[in-house]
Design an enzyme around this catalytic site. Structure first.
Site, PDB file in Angstrom:
ATOM      1  N   GLU A  75     -19.629 -29.930  36.144  1.00 44.24           N
ATOM      2  CA  GLU A  75     -18.773 -30.487  35.082  1.00 44.24           C
ATOM      3  C   GLU A  75     -19.429 -31.719  34.468  1.00 44.24           C
ATOM      4  O   GLU A  75     -20.240 -32.384  35.109  1.00 44.24           O
ATOM      5  CB  GLU A  75     -17.402 -30.853  35.670  1.00 44.24           C
ATOM      6  CG  GLU A  75     -16.456 -31.483  34.644  1.00 44.24           C
ATOM      7  CD  GLU A  75     -15.004 -31.563  35.073  1.00 44.24           C
ATOM      8  OE1 GLU A  75     -14.690 -31.130  36.200  1.00 44.24           O
ATOM      9  OE2 GLU A  75     -14.187 -32.043  34.273  1.00 44.24           O
ATOM     10  N   TYR A 107      -8.238 -28.184  46.438  1.00 46.40           N
ATOM     11  CA  TYR A 107      -8.943 -29.259  47.143  1.00 46.40           C
ATOM     12  C   TYR A 107      -8.006 -29.678  48.261  1.00 46.40           C
ATOM     13  O   TYR A 107      -6.893 -30.134  47.981  1.00 46.40           O
ATOM     14  CB  TYR A 107      -9.212 -30.454  46.215  1.00 46.40           C
ATOM     15  CG  TYR A 107     -10.144 -30.152  45.051  1.00 46.40           C
ATOM     16  CD1 TYR A 107      -9.622 -29.716  43.828  1.00 46.40           C
ATOM     17  CD2 TYR A 107     -11.516 -30.296  45.164  1.00 46.40           C
ATOM     18  CE1 TYR A 107     -10.461 -29.428  42.754  1.00 46.40           C
ATOM     19  CE2 TYR A 107     -12.364 -30.018  44.090  1.00 46.40           C
ATOM     20  CZ  TYR A 107     -11.824 -29.578  42.888  1.00 46.40           C
ATOM     21  OH  TYR A 107     -12.659 -29.303  41.834  1.00 46.40           O
ATOM     22  N   GLU A 132     -12.584 -23.200  41.451  1.00 45.55           N
ATOM     23  CA  GLU A 132     -12.884 -24.576  41.885  1.00 45.55           C
ATOM     24  C   GLU A 132     -12.353 -24.719  43.305  1.00 45.55           C
ATOM     25  O   GLU A 132     -11.157 -24.510  43.541  1.00 45.55           O
ATOM     26  CB  GLU A 132     -12.198 -25.649  41.020  1.00 45.55           C
ATOM     27  CG  GLU A 132     -12.903 -26.016  39.756  1.00 45.55           C
ATOM     28  CD  GLU A 132     -12.236 -27.179  39.058  1.00 45.55           C
ATOM     29  OE1 GLU A 132     -12.081 -27.109  37.823  1.00 45.55           O
ATOM     30  OE2 GLU A 132     -11.831 -28.142  39.733  1.00 45.55           O
ATOM     31  N   ASN A 135      -8.221 -24.707  31.584  1.00 46.25           N
ATOM     32  CA  ASN A 135      -8.418 -25.276  32.916  1.00 46.25           C
ATOM     33  C   ASN A 135      -7.168 -26.062  33.303  1.00 46.25           C
ATOM     34  O   ASN A 135      -6.835 -27.055  32.652  1.00 46.25           O
ATOM     35  CB  ASN A 135      -9.608 -26.239  32.910  1.00 46.25           C
ATOM     36  CG  ASN A 135      -9.756 -26.925  34.250  1.00 46.25           C
ATOM     37  OD1 ASN A 135     -10.249 -26.340  35.197  1.00 46.25           O
ATOM     38  ND2 ASN A 135      -9.287 -28.156  34.345  1.00 46.25           N
ATOM     39  N   GLU A 136      -6.455 -25.619  34.301  1.00 42.75           N
ATOM     40  CA  GLU A 136      -5.304 -26.336  34.868  1.00 42.75           C
ATOM     41  C   GLU A 136      -4.340 -26.845  33.798  1.00 42.75           C
ATOM     42  O   GLU A 136      -3.858 -27.974  33.857  1.00 42.75           O
ATOM     43  CB  GLU A 136      -5.801 -27.494  35.750  1.00 42.75           C
ATOM     44  CG  GLU A 136      -6.657 -27.014  36.896  1.00 42.75           C
ATOM     45  CD  GLU A 136      -7.034 -28.113  37.864  1.00 42.75           C
ATOM     46  OE1 GLU A 136      -6.684 -29.278  37.634  1.00 42.75           O
ATOM     47  OE2 GLU A 136      -7.689 -27.804  38.881  1.00 42.75           O
TER      48      GLU A 136
END
Ligand code: AHR
Length: 497
Positions: free
Chosen positions: A24, A233, A282, A167-168
């Site tokens: 990124e 995460y 991710e 993205n998200e």
């Protein structure tokens, strides 16, 4: 522990894209990471040759770019061609030099030998901007964008097969976040335009494990999607950087596959599990440290939200805890390879990545050697296995929960192109050696063991400091019921060939 397997009970052939990566426009991942034209270690295109070689050694199969949160206010058209201006990156609140754009990214992928995977701007972007990007990359010479690519010096199409819509966009932190109903419609319209430009593209869309969000997304746009994108995460230290210790990390391995299970269940309920695969695009044990960046507190300073990012690059923090966790999750991806077709370690270079760059070279962190082990020593056909007498471990999570978890985590594979089997066996126990009794009915005679471990659970690699590497041993000729010792806090691939 006694291991049983059946060479004919196949879970699936895992895609090599399970060992994918993500990079990124954040801190030193691109600028000062893989792309550093001023470095004496850079090639004629400005890419760090030592980084490229390290990425080729772990056979990076696919590289997701340019974000991540960065992409939700990124406009690709301002980042191609010769007339480029630095721009302010509103996601990470820092100026982007804008010397690395689509064409440089494609060059990078060609040098690595990996598939490009572009995540589009569904924050401030539009369906048209996304589909124009596909025109630029994939049409031969039809229309202004393909002609623009040719004018920029790229006669041949870039052939980008994999695209993610957004993205998200579900998260409050994301620029241009959207409620689920609006999201489903934007995904559908964007997918429609992209497929009209290039029907060979494979499309993913940002999703999560929330059943309601995903239900609305898939009911609205499931017909247009080939993938569903999820992220995780486990040690969420974005704001605090207070690393979970070894025991707390082992607690995270308990039910490590819950996200996959939940999304699989929804896809099966909607009868989409044969059409749409999971792109876990991710994942990392550690959340990236970027404190205060999403807050809008009046008068917040760069000392509070920008300068602390350097603390991501403390190599002493990437220990056997990270390596053991990474191996456990790679095992989980292999066990679910019938529905997980892609996964991207986030990120690959610097921040929490497996490769760290400095002015004189690179450091291969503990997690790099786990990828080396899985990519280069494990088979591609995943077999069904069961075990007896699994040893256990009592751990306490970061939240103070007391858990009893399996001390070993394993997956058994064979090769689709040659005889033999290869087991990946992780010993999570910080102190005790455990043994595994090898399965019966195995064709193969020589046993070889490749192990990633350090002297202690705190072992790490840094500049002029290497504790963690792959070590090879040969336990001898295979015999039915043979017992193999697994040292404490170790990741092992045992080949019987
Ligand atoms: O912390 C990094 C961010 O994590 C990525 O940019 C985003 O996709 C995820 O929320």
């Amino acid at each position: 522990m006694k291991l049983h397997t059946n060479l004919n009970r196949v879970i699936g052939i895992r895609s090599q894209m399970l060992y994918g990566h993500f990079i990124e426009h954040f801190h030193r991942q691109i600028y000062g990471g893989v792309y550093d034209p001023g470095s004496p270690l850079a090639d004629e295109d400005g890419f760090r040759t030592d980084v490229i070689e390290a990425m080729k050694k772990i056979k990076v199969p696919i590289l997701r770019w340019p974000g991540g949160c960065f992409v939700s206010s990124y406009h690709w058209k301002a980042a191609v061609g010769k007339e480029r201006q630095p721009f302010f990156d509103k996601a990470w609140r820092v100026e982007d030099p804008n010397t690395f754009g689509t064409d440089e990214y494609i060059r990078l992928c060609r040098k690595i030998g990996c598939e490009p995977y572009i995540c589009t701007n569904a924050g401030t972007g539009t369906a048209e901007e996304m589909s124009d990007w596909v025109e630029y990359c994939n049409l031969r010479e039809e229309g202004r964008y393909a002609r623009w690519r040719i004018a920029n010096g790229y006669e041949e199409p870039h052939k980008v097969r994999y695209w993610s819509i957004g993205n998200e966009n579900y998260g409050y932190w994301e620029i241009g976040a959207k409620p689920s109903g609006e999201w489903g419609r934007l995904v559908k319209e964007s997918a429609k335009m992209i497929k009209h430009v290039d029907p060979t593209t494979e499309l993913s869309a940002a999703a999560l494990t929330d059943i309601h969000w995903n239900l609305e997304l898939l009911e609205e746009s499931g017909d247009f999607l080939d993938w569903i994108s999820i992220h995780e995460y486990w040690d969420g230290i974005h704001q605090t950087n207070d690393y979970a210790d070894y025991e707390q990390v082992m607690a995270y391995t308990h039910d490590i596959g819950h996200s996959i299970r939940e999304v699989r269940g929804l896809l099966e309920a909607l009868k989409l599990e044969k059409k749409i695969r999971i792109a876990f695009d991710e994942w990392n044990l550690r959340g990236w440290y970027h404190p205060n960046v999403h807050t809008v507190r009046q008068g917040i300073t760069k000392e509070e939200y920008l300068y602390p990012r350097d603390k991501n690059d403390d190599n002493t923090e990437y220990t056997m805890a990270d390596a053991v966790f990474t191996a456990c999750f790679l095992n989980e991806l292999n066990r679910n390879c019938d529905i997980v077709g892609m996964a991207n370690f986030a990120p690959i270079v610097n921040t929490r990545g497996c490769i760290f760059t400095h002015s004189e070279g690179i450091v291969l962190r503990s997690t790099y050697h786990v990828f080396d082990l899985y990519v280069n020593y494990l088979g591609d056909v995943v077999l069904d296995t069961w075990s007896e007498e699994m040893p256990t471990l009592e751990v306490t999570s970061k939240k103070g929960e007391k858990l009893v978890i399996d001390a070993l985590d394993l997956v058994v594979t064979k090769w689709s192109d040659r005889p033999g089997i290869a087991l990946a066996v992780v010993n999570k126990d910080p102190d005790r050696t455990h043994s595994i009794t090898l399965p019966l009915e195995v064709s193969g005679s020589r046993v070889m063991k490749y192990t990633v471990r350090g002297n202690s659970i705190e072992s790490y690699n840094d500049v002029d400091h290497e504790e963690v590497r792959i070590e090879k041993t040969e336990p001898g000729m295979y015999e039915e019921g043979m017992e193999i010792m697994l040292e404490a806090h170790s990741i092992n691939v045992i080949q019987i060939v």
